[in-house]
Design a protein around this motif. Structure first.
Motif, PDB file in Angstrom:
ATOM      1  N   GLY A   1       0.796  -1.223   0.000  1.00 26.56           N
ATOM      2  CA  GLY A   1       0.000   0.000   0.000  1.00 26.56           C
ATOM      3  C   GLY A   1       0.825   1.267   0.000  1.00 26.56           C
ATOM      4  O   GLY A   1       0.278   2.365  -0.130  1.00 26.56           O
ATOM      5  N   GLY A   2       2.149   1.126   0.131  1.00 28.20           N
ATOM      6  CA  GLY A   2       3.031   2.291   0.146  1.00 28.20           C
ATOM      7  C   GLY A   2       3.478   2.709  -1.239  1.00 28.20           C
ATOM      8  O   GLY A   2       3.047   2.152  -2.255  1.00 28.20           O
ATOM      9  N   ASP A   3       4.372   3.700  -1.288  1.00 23.75           N
ATOM     10  CA  ASP A   3       4.898   4.235  -2.543  1.00 23.75           C
ATOM     11  C   ASP A   3       6.400   3.973  -2.621  1.00 23.75           C
ATOM     12  O   ASP A   3       7.065   3.758  -1.611  1.00 23.75           O
ATOM     13  CB  ASP A   3       4.649   5.742  -2.639  1.00 23.75           C
ATOM     14  N   VAL A   4       6.928   4.027  -3.843  1.00 19.60           N
ATOM     15  CA  VAL A   4       8.366   3.891  -4.036  1.00 19.60           C
ATOM     16  C   VAL A   4       8.818   4.890  -5.096  1.00 19.60           C
ATOM     17  O   VAL A   4       8.154   5.072  -6.121  1.00 19.60           O
ATOM     18  CB  VAL A   4       8.752   2.450  -4.441  1.00 19.60           C
ATOM     19  N   LEU A   5       9.937   5.555  -4.832  1.00 20.14           N
ATOM     20  CA  LEU A   5      10.527   6.479  -5.794  1.00 20.14           C
ATOM     21  C   LEU A   5      11.589   5.737  -6.596  1.00 20.14           C
ATOM     22  O   LEU A   5      12.590   5.278  -6.049  1.00 20.14           O
ATOM     23  CB  LEU A   5      11.153   7.676  -5.078  1.00 20.14           C
ATOM     24  N   LEU A   6      11.347   5.623  -7.901  1.00 15.85           N
ATOM     25  CA  LEU A   6      12.312   5.022  -8.823  1.00 15.85           C
ATOM     26  C   LEU A   6      13.069   6.171  -9.468  1.00 15.85           C
ATOM     27  O   LEU A   6      12.544   6.865 -10.338  1.00 15.85           O
ATOM     28  CB  LEU A   6      11.588   4.174  -9.866  1.00 15.85           C
ATOM     29  N   GLU A   7      14.296   6.337  -9.025  1.00 14.01           N
ATOM     30  CA  GLU A   7      15.028   7.560  -9.342  1.00 14.01           C
ATOM     31  C   GLU A   7      16.119   7.327 -10.386  1.00 14.01           C
ATOM     32  O   GLU A   7      16.844   6.329 -10.344  1.00 14.01           O
ATOM     33  CB  GLU A   7      15.650   8.117  -8.063  1.00 14.01           C
ATOM     34  N   VAL A   8      16.211   8.272 -11.305  1.00 17.29           N
ATOM     35  CA  VAL A   8      17.322   8.316 -12.261  1.00 17.29           C
ATOM     36  C   VAL A   8      18.294   9.384 -11.785  1.00 17.29           C
ATOM     37  O   VAL A   8      17.925  10.555 -11.660  1.00 17.29           O
ATOM     38  CB  VAL A   8      16.822   8.630 -13.687  1.00 17.29           C
ATOM     39  N   ILE A   9      19.524   8.981 -11.498  1.00 15.85           N
ATOM     40  CA  ILE A   9      20.481   9.905 -10.884  1.00 15.85           C
ATOM     41  C   ILE A   9      21.185  10.778 -11.921  1.00 15.85           C
ATOM     42  O   ILE A   9      21.212  12.001 -11.824  1.00 15.85           O
ATOM     43  CB  ILE A   9      21.526   9.125 -10.056  1.00 15.85           C
ATOM     44  N   ASN A  10      21.755  10.162 -12.937  1.00 11.08           N
ATOM     45  CA  ASN A  10      22.581  10.898 -13.906  1.00 11.08           C
ATOM     46  C   ASN A  10      21.841  11.059 -15.224  1.00 11.08           C
ATOM     47  O   ASN A  10      22.140  10.390 -16.211  1.00 11.08           O
ATOM     48  CB  ASN A  10      23.918  10.181 -14.114  1.00 11.08           C
TER      49      ASN A  10
ATOM     50  N   PHE B   1      16.889   5.117 -25.166  1.00 10.26           N
ATOM     51  CA  PHE B   1      17.024   4.589 -26.527  1.00 10.26           C
ATOM     52  C   PHE B   1      17.435   5.719 -27.462  1.00 10.26           C
ATOM     53  O   PHE B   1      16.869   6.822 -27.417  1.00 10.26           O
ATOM     54  CB  PHE B   1      15.700   3.986 -26.993  1.00 10.26           C
ATOM     55  N   GLY B   2      18.430   5.441 -28.307  1.00 12.13           N
ATOM     56  CA  GLY B   2      18.903   6.447 -29.253  1.00 12.13           C
ATOM     57  C   GLY B   2      19.474   5.807 -30.492  1.00 12.13           C
ATOM     58  O   GLY B   2      19.313   4.604 -30.744  1.00 12.13           O
ATOM     59  N   PHE B   3      20.191   6.620 -31.254  1.00 10.44           N
ATOM     60  CA  PHE B   3      20.758   6.132 -32.508  1.00 10.44           C
ATOM     61  C   PHE B   3      21.861   5.096 -32.274  1.00 10.44           C
ATOM     62  O   PHE B   3      22.146   4.271 -33.151  1.00 10.44           O
ATOM     63  CB  PHE B   3      21.310   7.299 -33.325  1.00 10.44           C
ATOM     64  N   LYS B   4      22.482   5.146 -31.099  1.00 12.07           N
ATOM     65  CA  LYS B   4      23.563   4.215 -30.783  1.00 12.07           C
ATOM     66  C   LYS B   4      23.071   2.999 -29.997  1.00 12.07           C
ATOM     67  O   LYS B   4      23.856   2.305 -29.372  1.00 12.07           O
ATOM     68  CB  LYS B   4      24.663   4.928 -30.001  1.00 12.07           C
ATOM     69  N   GLY B   5      21.772   2.766 -30.012  1.00 10.97           N
ATOM     70  CA  GLY B   5      21.235   1.620 -29.290  1.00 10.97           C
ATOM     71  C   GLY B   5      20.594   2.047 -27.971  1.00 10.97           C
ATOM     72  O   GLY B   5      20.076   3.157 -27.838  1.00 10.97           O
ATOM     73  N   GLU B   6      20.630   1.181 -26.997  1.00 11.90           N
ATOM     74  CA  GLU B   6      20.008   1.464 -25.704  1.00 11.90           C
ATOM     75  C   GLU B   6      21.031   1.378 -24.577  1.00 11.90           C
ATOM     76  O   GLU B   6      22.063   0.717 -24.700  1.00 11.90           O
ATOM     77  CB  GLU B   6      18.865   0.498 -25.430  1.00 11.90           C
ATOM     78  N   GLN B   7      20.706   2.070 -23.469  1.00 12.28           N
ATOM     79  CA  GLN B   7      21.583   2.090 -22.308  1.00 12.28           C
ATOM     80  C   GLN B   7      20.721   2.086 -21.044  1.00 12.28           C
ATOM     81  O   GLN B   7      19.702   2.782 -20.968  1.00 12.28           O
ATOM     82  CB  GLN B   7      22.482   3.334 -22.339  1.00 12.28           C
ATOM     83  N   THR B   8      21.117   1.301 -20.067  1.00 12.33           N
ATOM     84  CA  THR B   8      20.391   1.249 -18.802  1.00 12.33           C
ATOM     85  C   THR B   8      20.792   2.416 -17.915  1.00 12.33           C
ATOM     86  O   THR B   8      21.985   2.642 -17.673  1.00 12.33           O
ATOM     87  CB  THR B   8      20.660  -0.081 -18.068  1.00 12.33           C
ATOM     88  N   LEU B   9      19.797   3.151 -17.443  1.00 14.53           N
ATOM     89  CA  LEU B   9      20.052   4.302 -16.574  1.00 14.53           C
ATOM     90  C   LEU B   9      19.890   3.962 -15.094  1.00 14.53           C
ATOM     91  O   LEU B   9      20.595   4.510 -14.246  1.00 14.53           O
ATOM     92  CB  LEU B   9      19.089   5.448 -16.922  1.00 14.53           C
ATOM     93  N   ALA B  10      18.932   3.105 -14.766  1.00 18.92           N
ATOM     94  CA  ALA B  10      18.679   2.735 -13.363  1.00 18.92           C
ATOM     95  C   ALA B  10      17.965   1.400 -13.329  1.00 18.92           C
ATOM     96  O   ALA B  10      17.230   1.038 -14.254  1.00 18.92           O
ATOM     97  CB  ALA B  10      17.840   3.809 -12.668  1.00 18.92           C
ATOM     98  N   LYS B  11      18.186   0.664 -12.236  1.00 20.27           N
ATOM     99  CA  LYS B  11      17.548  -0.640 -12.091  1.00 20.27           C
ATOM    100  C   LYS B  11      17.241  -0.873 -10.608  1.00 20.27           C
ATOM    101  O   LYS B  11      18.111  -0.712  -9.750  1.00 20.27           O
ATOM    102  CB  LYS B  11      18.457  -1.738 -12.626  1.00 20.27           C
ATOM    103  N   TYR B  12      15.999  -1.245 -10.327  1.00 18.05           N
ATOM    104  CA  TYR B  12      15.556  -1.448  -8.950  1.00 18.05           C
ATOM    105  C   TYR B  12      14.906  -2.821  -8.803  1.00 18.05           C
ATOM    106  O   TYR B  12      14.105  -3.228  -9.649  1.00 18.05           O
ATOM    107  CB  TYR B  12      14.536  -0.389  -8.535  1.00 18.05           C
ATOM    108  N   MET B  13      15.256  -3.496  -7.731  1.00 23.45           N
ATOM    109  CA  MET B  13      14.543  -4.702  -7.321  1.00 23.45           C
ATOM    110  C   MET B  13      13.613  -4.289  -6.188  1.00 23.45           C
ATOM    111  O   MET B  13      14.065  -3.981  -5.080  1.00 23.45           O
ATOM    112  CB  MET B  13      15.512  -5.781  -6.842  1.00 23.45           C
ATOM    113  N   VAL B  14      12.310  -4.258  -6.452  1.00 19.89           N
ATOM    114  CA  VAL B  14      11.315  -3.828  -5.472  1.00 19.89           C
ATOM    115  C   VAL B  14      10.634  -5.060  -4.880  1.00 19.89           C
ATOM    116  O   VAL B  14      10.162  -5.934  -5.620  1.00 19.89           O
ATOM    117  CB  VAL B  14      10.273  -2.891  -6.115  1.00 19.89           C
TER     118      VAL B  14
END
Length: 259
Positions: free
Chosen positions: A29-38, A104-117
């Motif tokens: 029932g709570g909330d979680v902030l999934l944050e992108v740092i950079n 996602f861009g012209f050079k493919g994809e890159q992971t910015l953040a990953k969370y195990m909730v």
């Protein structure tokens, strides 16, 4: 068992992923902030997307446009800051899993953040009951049981006129739901039954002086009354010294006049 399952998932995810994984445990029932740092350095990209278990899309951010939220998450997403971070609300057990932000861009994809909730239930209430009390002239022994919905522990405490101590029985255990159940003495000599996990806690308290008259008598004299007694003694001694001094001076005056 749930701890080993979580560790196993983390090992598998780390082996497959390319960025660090952040573990977050949230109360149901709570909330979680999934944050992108950079995110400030992102340039020349098509869109940023948050995925759940790499298949379900939460939201997509495109440059110069408003976020596009998937129908399944309408009303559950907030965007507190403009850096592609999302706040997911009202989490349920089905929301447990891996959340990934990718660009996602012209050079493919890159992971910015990953969370195990991991979504956990709050712990159930506890009930601390006194099973037996055995009194002697100088001490007493109290046996208690701390119960939850799915577990219990029993322990014995002994109190004398000075202190209380935990004498035997169980002090703590992990319940079948993965929570911690503990019974212990606090600094005031009260018996505490505590039930807790990573997201919540519940406790019940019993005062030892209610069952141990010897300990209650010692508590009643300390610290307030003992301080009062000390002050009374000091005041009385001072008063006696002052009266004695006045009488001595008065007698010396009389002797001088006679001479």
């Amino acid at each position: 068992m749930s701890v080993f399952v979580i560790l196993g998932l983390l090992v598998c995810i780390e082996a497959q992923g390319s960025s660090a994984l952040t573990l977050v445990i949230v109360k149901k029932g709570g909330d979680v902030l999934l944050e992108v740092i950079n995110a400030d350095g992102l340039k020349d990209f098509s869109f940023v997307e948050w995925n759940f278990k790499r298949t379900a899309i939460l939201v997509r951010f495109s440059p110069g446009r408003d976020p596009v939220v998937s129908p399944g998450y309408t009303g559950r997403l907030e965007f507190p800051v403009k850096n592609y971070s999302v706040n997911l609300k009202n989490l349920q057990h089905t929301d447990s899993g891996v959340y990934t932000a990718r660009v996602f861009g012209f050079k493919g994809e890159q992971t910015l953040a990953k969370y195990m909730v991991i979504v956990r239930d709050p712990v159930s209430p506890v009930d601390l009951t006194v099973d037996s009390v055995s009194n002697s002239s100088d001490s007493c022994k109290v046996t208690v049981t701390c119960r939850t919905q799915d577990s219990h522990i029993s322990s014995t405490f002994r109190c004398d006129t000075q202190t209380c101590s935990q004498e035997g029985g169980e002090q703590s255990k992990v319940t079948t739901s993965g929570a911690s159940l503990q019974v212990y003495l606090d600094l005031n000599g009260s018996i505490i039954c505590n039930h807790s996990n990573q997201v919540s806690w519940a406790k019940d308290i019993k005062m030892t002086e209610k069952f141990c008259p010897q300990h209650a008598d010692s508590e009643s004299l300390s610290p307030g009354i003992s301080v009062c007694l000390v002050k009374t003694v000091v005041f009385s001694v001072g008063l006696i010294i002052m009266v004695s001094a006045v009488i001595t001076v008065h007698l010396m005056e009389k002797l001088k006049k006679k001479k």
